[in-house]
Design a protein around this motif. Structure first.
Motif, PDB file in Angstrom:
ATOM      1  N   UNK A 198       4.078  46.515 -22.658  1.00 20.95           N
ATOM      2  CA  UNK A 198       4.148  46.491 -23.959  1.00 20.95           C
ATOM      3  C   UNK A 198       4.950  47.620 -24.583  1.00 20.95           C
ATOM      4  N   UNK A 199       4.601  48.783 -23.958  1.00 24.01           N
ATOM      5  CA  UNK A 199       5.231  50.109 -24.294  1.00 24.01           C
ATOM      6  C   UNK A 199       5.250  51.010 -23.336  1.00 24.01           C
ATOM      7  N   UNK A 200       5.670  52.243 -23.558  1.00 20.73           N
ATOM      8  CA  UNK A 200       5.902  53.400 -22.688  1.00 20.73           C
ATOM      9  C   UNK A 200       5.498  54.660 -23.423  1.00 20.73           C
ATOM     10  N   UNK A 201       4.810  55.320 -22.961  1.00 21.24           N
ATOM     11  CA  UNK A 201       4.486  56.844 -23.816  1.00 21.24           C
ATOM     12  C   UNK A 201       5.942  57.457 -23.708  1.00 21.24           C
ATOM     13  N   UNK A 202       6.128  58.471 -24.811  1.00 28.36           N
ATOM     14  CA  UNK A 202       7.300  58.802 -25.077  1.00 28.36           C
ATOM     15  C   UNK A 202       7.934  59.551 -23.868  1.00 28.36           C
ATOM     16  N   UNK A 203       6.963  60.385 -23.307  1.00 27.87           N
ATOM     17  CA  UNK A 203       7.406  61.152 -22.014  1.00 27.87           C
ATOM     18  C   UNK A 203       7.939  60.476 -21.083  1.00 27.87           C
ATOM     19  N   UNK A 204       7.176  59.177 -20.963  1.00 30.36           N
ATOM     20  CA  UNK A 204       7.559  58.140 -19.604  1.00 30.36           C
ATOM     21  C   UNK A 204       8.875  57.851 -20.035  1.00 30.36           C
ATOM     22  N   UNK A 205       9.050  57.368 -21.176  1.00 31.20           N
ATOM     23  CA  UNK A 205      10.386  56.783 -21.571  1.00 31.20           C
ATOM     24  C   UNK A 205      11.505  57.660 -21.375  1.00 31.20           C
ATOM     25  N   UNK A 206      11.428  58.804 -21.838  1.00 33.47           N
ATOM     26  CA  UNK A 206      12.118  59.781 -21.754  1.00 33.47           C
ATOM     27  C   UNK A 206      12.726  59.984 -20.071  1.00 33.47           C
ATOM     28  N   UNK A 207      11.736  60.142 -19.324  1.00 36.04           N
ATOM     29  CA  UNK A 207      11.816  60.206 -17.905  1.00 36.04           C
ATOM     30  C   UNK A 207      12.745  59.149 -17.518  1.00 36.04           C
TER      31      UNK A 207
ATOM     32  N   UNK B 108       8.475  45.203 -22.497  1.00 35.52           N
ATOM     33  CA  UNK B 108       9.203  46.200 -23.561  1.00 35.52           C
ATOM     34  C   UNK B 108      10.767  46.110 -23.189  1.00 35.52           C
ATOM     35  N   UNK B 109      11.547  46.632 -24.168  1.00 36.58           N
ATOM     36  CA  UNK B 109      12.826  46.646 -23.745  1.00 36.58           C
ATOM     37  C   UNK B 109      13.501  47.795 -24.541  1.00 36.58           C
ATOM     38  N   UNK B 110      14.608  48.274 -24.181  1.00 36.25           N
ATOM     39  CA  UNK B 110      15.057  49.492 -24.889  1.00 36.25           C
ATOM     40  C   UNK B 110      16.721  49.456 -23.956  1.00 36.25           C
ATOM     41  N   UNK B 111      17.306  49.995 -25.116  1.00 33.77           N
ATOM     42  CA  UNK B 111      18.986  50.075 -24.911  1.00 33.77           C
ATOM     43  C   UNK B 111      19.415  51.744 -24.706  1.00 33.77           C
ATOM     44  N   UNK B 112      20.544  51.909 -23.896  1.00 32.80           N
ATOM     45  CA  UNK B 112      21.249  53.326 -23.881  1.00 32.80           C
ATOM     46  C   UNK B 112      22.645  52.876 -23.945  1.00 32.80           C
ATOM     47  N   UNK B 113      23.078  53.754 -25.108  1.00 30.67           N
ATOM     48  CA  UNK B 113      24.487  53.747 -25.214  1.00 30.67           C
ATOM     49  C   UNK B 113      25.320  53.898 -23.968  1.00 30.67           C
ATOM     50  N   UNK B 114      26.371  52.923 -23.810  1.00 31.70           N
ATOM     51  CA  UNK B 114      27.515  53.236 -22.778  1.00 31.70           C
ATOM     52  C   UNK B 114      28.737  54.170 -23.162  1.00 31.70           C
ATOM     53  N   UNK B 115      29.376  54.836 -22.412  1.00 22.56           N
ATOM     54  CA  UNK B 115      30.684  55.142 -22.736  1.00 22.56           C
ATOM     55  C   UNK B 115      31.909  54.077 -22.534  1.00 22.56           C
ATOM     56  N   UNK B 116      32.919  54.275 -23.405  1.00 21.50           N
ATOM     57  CA  UNK B 116      33.927  53.269 -23.290  1.00 21.50           C
ATOM     58  C   UNK B 116      34.402  53.134 -22.165  1.00 21.50           C
ATOM     59  N   UNK B 117      34.600  51.691 -21.640  1.00 27.16           N
ATOM     60  CA  UNK B 117      35.289  51.334 -20.367  1.00 27.16           C
ATOM     61  C   UNK B 117      34.010  51.105 -19.538  1.00 27.16           C
ATOM     62  N   UNK B 118      32.872  51.526 -19.460  1.00 27.03           N
ATOM     63  CA  UNK B 118      31.858  51.343 -18.725  1.00 27.03           C
ATOM     64  C   UNK B 118      31.741  49.926 -18.191  1.00 27.03           C
ATOM     65  N   UNK B 119      31.436  49.682 -17.020  1.00 29.24           N
ATOM     66  CA  UNK B 119      31.164  48.377 -16.395  1.00 29.24           C
ATOM     67  C   UNK B 119      30.178  48.283 -15.423  1.00 29.24           C
ATOM     68  N   UNK B 120      29.032  47.633 -15.754  1.00 27.59           N
ATOM     69  CA  UNK B 120      27.905  47.601 -14.787  1.00 27.59           C
ATOM     70  C   UNK B 120      27.843  46.846 -13.697  1.00 27.59           C
TER      71      UNK B 120
END
Length: 310
Positions: A68-77, A1-13
DNA sequence: GCGTCCAGGTCTACC
DNA sequence: GGTAGACCTGGACGC
């Protein structure tokens, strides 16, 4: 599974991963080719996942190939954990405003530098900081590798099984459950053994609420007192733990910093710590971060060759 | 392969 | 408050 988190402007991994040595210490591992950071994580009490982190545009991508997936609580964690590790919610504007006043630090904002990579927990950061004291970087890697391999949850996957190898960082309870002798003979922690055991025991027993150190609402003097109470943590380690929890008014000088400062500012001539302190005093509450940016500037020059001075 | 020396922060005893 | 010595390891070096 894959998900994304929005990054603030100028963020460089890359700048976060590059910020200091943590990405090189187990259970982190960095793939320079794909620019992705890997790490096994213990979710809840038993669930172990292997996550890869990378940046795509304005998003931080979290990839967990074998789920394949994560429970909602796990994903939030997991999402909260990622935000903490990469300092996504840290407001860098005050620091960048301060940096803009000094021409020699103009590069900081341009390269999105200043976010220092940290572990999911203050406990892990503190244990690792003790493991950096009075030894080579090679030994620090051995100690943290041993801690994960011998006290981390789960089992190490056998080569050829197609499963990801590596174990997560041990919990305070796991580290408190073994003897000082174990630390000496299996972890090779030497004289640091009683310090690590005492820290783990205090945290596991609830005598030290170490995770609240990241809470900006806790008074600085309370945090300083608690940090000072941890055996094995002196001025160097304390200064760097403070930086990782988001307080930058201490330098945390070690032998590498002394040499680096001397090389940059004194043509290699040794200087007293008081001289270094005086040099960065003008940066006030940010002096620890300016100090670190100044000494590690060449890392960014090498990594961003061609665009550094643009 | 073995022995010796060195580098590296922190703690503790002592002055 | 300041200082000296002990702590312990891996790595470098010489033999």
């Amino acid at each position: 599974m894959k998900f994304s988190i929005d990054l603030p402007p100028g963020f460089r991994f890359r700048s976060v991963v590059l910020s200091h040595g943590w990405a090189d210490l187990p259970p982190f591992s960095f793939d320079h080719r794909t620019e992705s950071l890997h790490r096994p994580l213990l979710m809840g009490r038993r669930k172990i996942i292997h996550a890869d982190f990378s940046q795509k545009g304005r998003s931080l991508v979290v990839n967990i190939p074998h789920e394949k997936s994560l429970e909602t609580a796990r994903r939030r964690e997991l999402s909260d954990l990622v935000r903490a590790v990469f300092r996504i919610d840290q407001d860098m504007r005050p620091f960048y405003t301060a940096a803009a006043r000094h021409r020699e630090f103009a590069w900081i904002r341009r390269l999105g530098a200043g976010r220092l990579l940290r572990s999911p927990s203050v406990f892990e950061d503190t244990v690792k900081m003790i493991c950096t004291t009075n030894c080579s970087w090679a030994l620090t890697k051995i100690l943290t590798r041993n801690l994960c391999d011998k006290l981390g949850a789960g089992t190490v996957a056998r080569p050829g099984t197609g499963l990801r190898t590596g174990k997560p960082f041990p919990t305070p309870a796991a580290m408190a459950s073994v003897s000082e002798k174990f630390y000496r003979t299996k972890i090779r922690a030497g004289y640091r053994s009683p310090y690590l055991l005492e820290l783990a025991t205090r945290v596991a027993d609830g005598d030290l609420d170490i995770e609240r150190w990241r809470d900006p609402g806790v008074a600085p003097e309370v945090i300083r007192e608690e940090i000072a109470s941890v055996k094995g943590v002196g001025p160097y380690a304390a200064g760097n733990i403070l930086k990782l929890i988001g307080r930058y008014d201490e330098l945390g000088i070690d032998s590498w910093c002394r040499k680096q400062f001397a090389s940059i500012h004194r043509r290699g001539r040794p200087v007293r710590d008081s001289v270094i302190e005086k040099h960065y005093a003008r940066f006030g509450e940010w002096k620890g971060l300016f100090f670190w940016m100044d000494l590690t500037k060449e890392w960014y020059e090498k990594s961003y060759a061609g665009i550094f001075e643009s």
